[in-house]
Scaffold this motif. Structure first.
Motif, short mmCIF file in Angstrom:
data_model
loop_
_atom_site.label_atom_id
_atom_site.label_comp_id
_atom_site.label_asym_id
_atom_site.label_seq_id
_atom_site.Cartn_x
_atom_site.Cartn_y
_atom_site.Cartn_z
N ARG A 110 0.85 -1.19 0.00
CA ARG A 110 0.00 0.00 0.00
C ARG A 110 0.88 1.24 0.00
O ARG A 110 1.98 1.26 0.56
CB ARG A 110 -0.90 0.01 1.25
CG ARG A 110 -0.15 -0.03 2.57
CD ARG A 110 -1.09 -0.02 3.76
NE ARG A 110 -0.37 -0.16 5.01
CZ ARG A 110 0.23 0.83 5.66
NH1 ARG A 110 0.18 2.06 5.16
NH2 ARG A 110 0.86 0.62 6.79
N GLN A 111 0.39 2.28 -0.66
CA GLN A 111 1.11 3.53 -0.73
C GLN A 111 1.02 4.26 0.60
O GLN A 111 -0.05 4.32 1.23
CB GLN A 111 0.54 4.42 -1.83
CG GLN A 111 1.41 5.59 -2.22
CD GLN A 111 2.50 5.21 -3.21
OE1 GLN A 111 2.39 4.21 -3.91
NE2 GLN A 111 3.55 6.02 -3.26
N ASP A 112 2.13 4.79 1.07
CA ASP A 112 2.16 5.57 2.31
C ASP A 112 3.06 6.76 2.08
O ASP A 112 4.26 6.73 2.35
CB ASP A 112 2.68 4.71 3.48
CG ASP A 112 2.66 5.47 4.80
OD1 ASP A 112 2.01 6.53 4.87
OD2 ASP A 112 3.31 5.01 5.76
N GLY A 113 2.49 7.85 1.54
CA GLY A 113 3.29 9.00 1.18
C GLY A 113 4.22 8.66 0.04
O GLY A 113 3.80 8.17 -1.01
N ASP A 114 5.53 8.89 0.24
CA ASP A 114 6.50 8.56 -0.80
C ASP A 114 7.13 7.20 -0.57
O ASP A 114 8.24 6.92 -1.01
CB ASP A 114 7.60 9.63 -0.88
CG ASP A 114 8.37 9.76 0.43
OD1 ASP A 114 7.97 9.15 1.43
OD2 ASP A 114 9.38 10.50 0.43
N ALA A 115 6.39 6.34 0.10
CA ALA A 115 6.86 4.97 0.36
C ALA A 115 5.76 3.98 0.02
O ALA A 115 4.58 4.32 -0.06
CB ALA A 115 7.30 4.80 1.81
#
Length: 298
Positions: free
Chosen positions: A38-43
């Protein structure tokens, strides 16, 4: 122009570095959509193992070779154990993500499919898997546990020495002497290359190859004694597009055909194959024009 330094990942993070750009825009291909997470900001937080992949973009890394990453770790900072690279073979060829060793033997690489990336990274960071095991588990395409059958020449993981100088900057093939026990055999190998040109390189004549002449810069220096294939990519100066690096080791000296140990710099840094010196010119030419891939010779 020097390449930008790598950012420092947070503890437990792994950099996912893009080295493919068009008009200064990062090209990730289908990788981000294929990752299980899952996307978490730029990670991206991977489902399998919970590893955080920190997306790292900088147009200055365009065409950067994976083996050059160790040189971009900021001075004075501890190198992270590993980095992941999305390069041209990933973006346009559908290849597996390239993992680059930054700590054990910095600069060597192994490709891991996106759907297995979380498990492999978690095991590496947790200590239940070593990079050596990834190397031992590569198929001929450099993919860990891939189905491309095992390479004829396994890539060595044993290191005799830990420190070497930089290799010369050149666009030609580098032929590096790593065994110094038989001077007569070495002279025979050099004689087979022909006469040095005005730039110090050697061009093999018709007696060596009936296909393509080999142009090589010969490195005869005890500073490179016992150099191992996995150590080679990090010694090639960043930005230099050397065609390939061939090592003249003990096996090369012992055989009249002078089978050199050729090290991959592009597809899977540090992977090896062994070919007779007479075929090295053809291999270098085909790699240079992308007519063949390294795996075609493995």
């Amino acid at each position: 122009m020097p390449y930008p330094k790598l950012p420092a990942p947070a503890p437990g993070e792994v950099l996912l570095i893009c080295t493919c750009y068009e008009e200064d825009k990062a090209r990730w291909g289908e990788v981000l959509g294929a990752l299980r997470g899952r996307q978490d900001g730029d990670a991206v937080v991977l489902d399998d193992g919970g590893v955080r992949l920190r997306l790292a973009e900088d147009p200055g890394w365009d065409y950067l070779q994976g083996g050059n990453l160790p040189a971009l770790v900021p001075e004075g900072s501890a190198a992270p154990p590993i980095a992941a690279v999305v390069d041209i073979p990933v973006v346009y060829g559908g290849a597996a993500v390239l993992l680059v060793d930054l700590r054990e033997i910095p600069g060597r690489g192994v490709r891991v499919p996106g759907d297995d990336l979380g498990r492999v990274l978690a095991a590496l960071l947790g200590g239940s898997l070593r990079f050596d095991e990834l190397v031992h588990g590569m198929d001929r395409f450099g993919v860990y546990q891939g189905d491309g059958w095992a390479p004829a020449i396994p890539t060595p993981t044993t290191v005799v020495r830990a420190s070497f100088p930089r290799l010369p900057a050149t666009e030609m093939t580098l032929l590096v002497r790593t065994d110094f026990t038989d001077d007569r055999a070495w002279r025979a190998l050099v004689d087979a290359l022909g006469e040095p040109d005005e730039d110090g390189g050697f061009s093999a004549g018709e007696g060596l190859s009936d296909r393509v002449e080999l142009s090589a810069v010969v490195v005869d220096d005890r500073e490179f004694e016992h150099l191992q294939p996995g150590q080679v990519p990090a010694l090639v100066p960043p930005g230099e597009h050397t065609t390939m690096v061939a090592l003249a080791d003990a096996a090369t000296m012992a055989d009249p055909a002078h089978p050199v140990l050729v090290v991959d710099l592009y597809d899977t840094p540090g992977q090896v194959t062994r070919i007779p010196l007479a075929e090295a010119g053809s291999m270098a030419a085909n790699l240079e024009i992308s007519n063949m891939d390294f795996a075609d010779f493995v």
